[in-house]
Design a protein around this motif. Structure first.
Motif, PDB file in Angstrom:
ATOM      1  N   VAL A  42     -47.099   8.084 -43.055  1.00  0.00           N
ATOM      2  CA  VAL A  42     -47.313   9.438 -42.538  1.00  0.00           C
ATOM      3  C   VAL A  42     -46.324   9.865 -41.454  1.00  0.00           C
ATOM      4  N   VAL A  43     -45.464   8.950 -41.011  1.00  0.00           N
ATOM      5  CA  VAL A  43     -44.594   9.326 -39.892  1.00  0.00           C
ATOM      6  C   VAL A  43     -43.498  10.297 -40.323  1.00  0.00           C
ATOM      7  N   SER A  44     -42.917  10.943 -39.317  1.00  0.00           N
ATOM      8  CA  SER A  44     -41.874  11.947 -39.520  1.00  0.00           C
ATOM      9  C   SER A  44     -40.568  11.295 -39.953  1.00  0.00           C
ATOM     10  N   ALA A  45     -39.668  12.128 -40.431  1.00  0.00           N
ATOM     11  CA  ALA A  45     -38.341  11.636 -40.818  1.00  0.00           C
ATOM     12  C   ALA A  45     -37.648  10.960 -39.632  1.00  0.00           C
ATOM     13  N   ARG A  46     -37.798  11.545 -38.443  1.00  0.00           N
ATOM     14  CA  ARG A  46     -37.169  10.942 -37.261  1.00  0.00           C
ATOM     15  C   ARG A  46     -37.747   9.562 -36.976  1.00  0.00           C
ATOM     16  N   ALA A  47     -39.067   9.441 -37.058  1.00  0.00           N
ATOM     17  CA  ALA A  47     -39.689   8.144 -36.802  1.00  0.00           C
ATOM     18  C   ALA A  47     -39.222   7.128 -37.837  1.00  0.00           C
ATOM     19  N   ARG A  48     -38.996   7.595 -39.066  1.00  0.00           N
ATOM     20  CA  ARG A  48     -38.557   6.693 -40.129  1.00  0.00           C
ATOM     21  C   ARG A  48     -37.132   6.191 -39.877  1.00  0.00           C
ATOM     22  N   LEU A  86     -35.821   5.443 -37.040  1.00  0.00           N
ATOM     23  CA  LEU A  86     -35.837   4.372 -36.037  1.00  0.00           C
ATOM     24  C   LEU A  86     -36.655   3.166 -36.456  1.00  0.00           C
ATOM     25  N   GLY A  87     -37.621   3.372 -37.341  1.00  0.00           N
ATOM     26  CA  GLY A  87     -38.446   2.239 -37.746  1.00  0.00           C
ATOM     27  C   GLY A  87     -39.468   1.863 -36.690  1.00  0.00           C
TER      28      GLY A  87
END
Lengths: 410, 410
Positions: A14-20, A22-23
């Protein structure tokens, strides 16, 4: 007990593209090593000189004099007394007029860099960065999906000749850099300071290639013999340089206070995207009081002596214990000494061997924009206790000798 | 003098997609009105009771006892003593185990909401929001390109029957809400508190429609007669409720300190995207000390009495000066009283007429997720000085009478 709803796998979905981008790994999570370590690793201030009494005195003055203003919201740009104190101080220090409209207060310079990136970067944008460089800033830039172009350094700072080639290449493709990120003073990790000639070249390139310089000035005030050359902000009358500055190294990292100093139209747009109701007016007014009553200037003056003496102690010990294995250029200020290891002596192996001996140093690809690590170690001489420096460098020397012997070096 | 390089037009050309969504207007820029105003506008704490001495005492204790830790980086999650103090306090207050792993410290709850959005929202995502609602949060959600679906309120809080219909509609389209944002306790601006039955329905819907509740709890502790029902966090054992909480209303808005309390896997992922090196360990440890030494509990207890008395004073004055023009539901805590104006009496006109009389109140479409303002005024009773309440409400009543006369109402 039921299965938890929020598992790492579910969060992943469910995380955002930005969170993805950075991991899941947490940066600077603060998990201390239980051993007693001699640390040359972190860019942290000297502990015994932390100005606790000055902070408490200023807090008392502020709460007696302006309790309401200090304890209420201070607005998105930050408290006026701090913006004014910064503007006056930097007008004095660099001789170029700085007004409150040039200044927005941030919760540390890492936050400041994040705010600049938030305001300017979209996925696919290009940022020119010095390499090696501060990993935290590169991580932030990367999180916005921007592409970094690595520009090497030498003893005079950023290789602006290489920058010129890269900017020209981009221009030939119809592309431009959103900004050029650099740490011109006492660079982290390389310790070098950009010469005036390079600064002038850099400014010229920023103008010609329609971009600007984001100069991270966390360490500029901590010079040993003489101040560094003027900032790009000053050289361009505040038009092509945007400075991010911090009170972390001059007062304390535990405050989380810094600022951005740049053209008012850009500062205002950074404020327009801000959603956190501004950085602490209480801490901001405490720092303003430390500027006004002279405590900050006196403290910085004291710090210059402390860090110069720590560097001298490190250099003496390096000469004694590490001479066969390293060369370096003496930094003119700041916290870092960048050791180039003798050919064949792996910085990774030395780092590990030192760690086994309870000594930690900085090393590795995280310092490099292109991930291609050179054979260097970063020694922070700022934090380690004066009386542990010799012991620490001696053990580091033993680690080098050990790795050299294992590597078949004489 | 050359033309400045950075003009607003130029900035417009280079800013990010997110900056473009919000445009150039700065939120909460703090440009005070030079007149002496009687303000029922801002959600600000009572000034005379701001706990300056308690803060200074805690700062002295912290700097004497743990100077190094308070003045150094405290890690991305925030200082451990504050995370532990929050965990212990909320385990005690709600009777559901909260651990440090459930907690990340933020620079105020506006920052906390921003961090949640950063971690979870991409353009086109859907967020269910109460309407009316706090404009700052809606602005943050909107900046990430998310679509907001407005759910109305009544005296028992969010109309979960409407929410159910909307969630079912989305599900029928193969879509789901990233989260449901609400202010269950002493809602801003509507003052209502969500009933236990509604909370249970809300939780059931979150489970059935595979989403979670982001509950903004800035005001929950400031109840007058009895605590509000348990949080969704507590009702779901920390699985479907993520609380954002603040020390702004219980200590001071000028600290900029708050926290997120949620499932550890999500908290950790929020930390992984964070780039600001954590919120101030100094302020965090000062607050932890105020929790430990009992000052925070004592202060909150005092505040409950102060805000209850202010509300009573406002109600007495409303009965005297505004009775023909308004109805409202008495809030059970918090800072806000939501006045519904008599039909034909325009809230916009009353707002302007009051402003001409030096009285400011909250009003307008910024409180509404769909921009469709109802005919209400928000009266914050928290900030106005006790001795100015009657005068302020009297002038507000005159403004209402004036607008009523002009509108031909009897």
């Amino acid at each position: 007990m039921a299965e938890p709803y929020w598992t790492p796998e579910r969060v992943d979905q469910v995380v955002s593209a930005r969170a993805r981008i950075l991991g899941p790994q947490v940066w600077a999570a603060a998990t201390p090593d239980p051993r007693h370590l001699i640390s040359f690793a972190g860019g942290l201030p000297d502990i015994p000189s932390l100005p606790a009494e000055e902070l408490l005195r200023a807090a008392r003055t502020v709460l007696d004099r302006e309790r309401k203003e200090a304890l209420e919201y201070g607005g998105t740009f930050g408290p006026l007394p701090l913006r004014d104190a910064i503007a006056e101080r930097w007008t004095r220090l660099e001789g170029v007029p700085v007004s409150r409209d040039h200044v927005i207060i941030a919760s540390g310079s890492a936050h400041a860099i994040g705010m600049v990136c938030e305001t300017l970067l979209d996925p696919g944008d290009i940022v020119m960065v010095e390499s090696p460089n501060f990993p935290g800033s590169m991580r932030t830039i990367r999180s916005f999906g921007a592409e970094m172009v690595a520009i090497p350094l030498d003893a005079d700072g950023m290789r602006t000749d290489v920058l010129e080639v890269k900017l020209a290449e981009l221009a030939a493709q119809g592309r431009r850099a959103k900004f050029i990120y650099c740490i011109p003073n006492h660079q982290n990790p390389a310790g070098c300071t950009m010469s005036l000639a390079r600064r002038e070249h850099l400014l010229d390139l920023a103008r010609r290639y329609d971009t600007f310089v984001l100069e991270d000035d966390a360490y500029g005030e901590l010079w040993f013999e003489e101040p560094p050359p003027p900032s790009i902000f000053a050289l361009s009358n505040g038009e092509h340089g945007v400075k991010v500055c911090s009170f972390s190294k001059t007062i304390a990292t535990g405050l989380r206070m810094g600022w951005i100093q740049g053209p008012p139209a850009l500062i205002s747009r950074i404020a327009a995207l801000r959603y956190d109701m501004g950085s602490s007016p209480f801490l901001g007014r405490v720092i303003a009081e430390m500027i006004r009553n002279g405590d900050l200037d006196r403290h910085i003056d004291r710090l210059r002596g402390i860090y110069r003496r720590k560097l001298e102690r490190v250099e003496e010990a390096l000469a004694r214990y590490c001479a066969p294995y390293v060369i370096y250029t003496r930094p003119k200020g700041g916290f870092f000494l960048w050791l180039e290891l003798r050919e064949g002596l792996s910085s990774r192996d030395v780092h590990l061997a030192a760690n086994e001996r309870g000594v930690i140093v900085g090393q590795g690809p995280q310092f490099f924009a292109d991930g291609k690590a050179t054979n260097h170690l970063r020694l922070a001489f700022s934090y380690v206790a004066m009386e542990e420096i010799e012991e620490g460098i001696q053990r580091l020397g033993e680690a080098m000798a050990d790795v050299a012997a294992r590597s078949g070096l004489k």
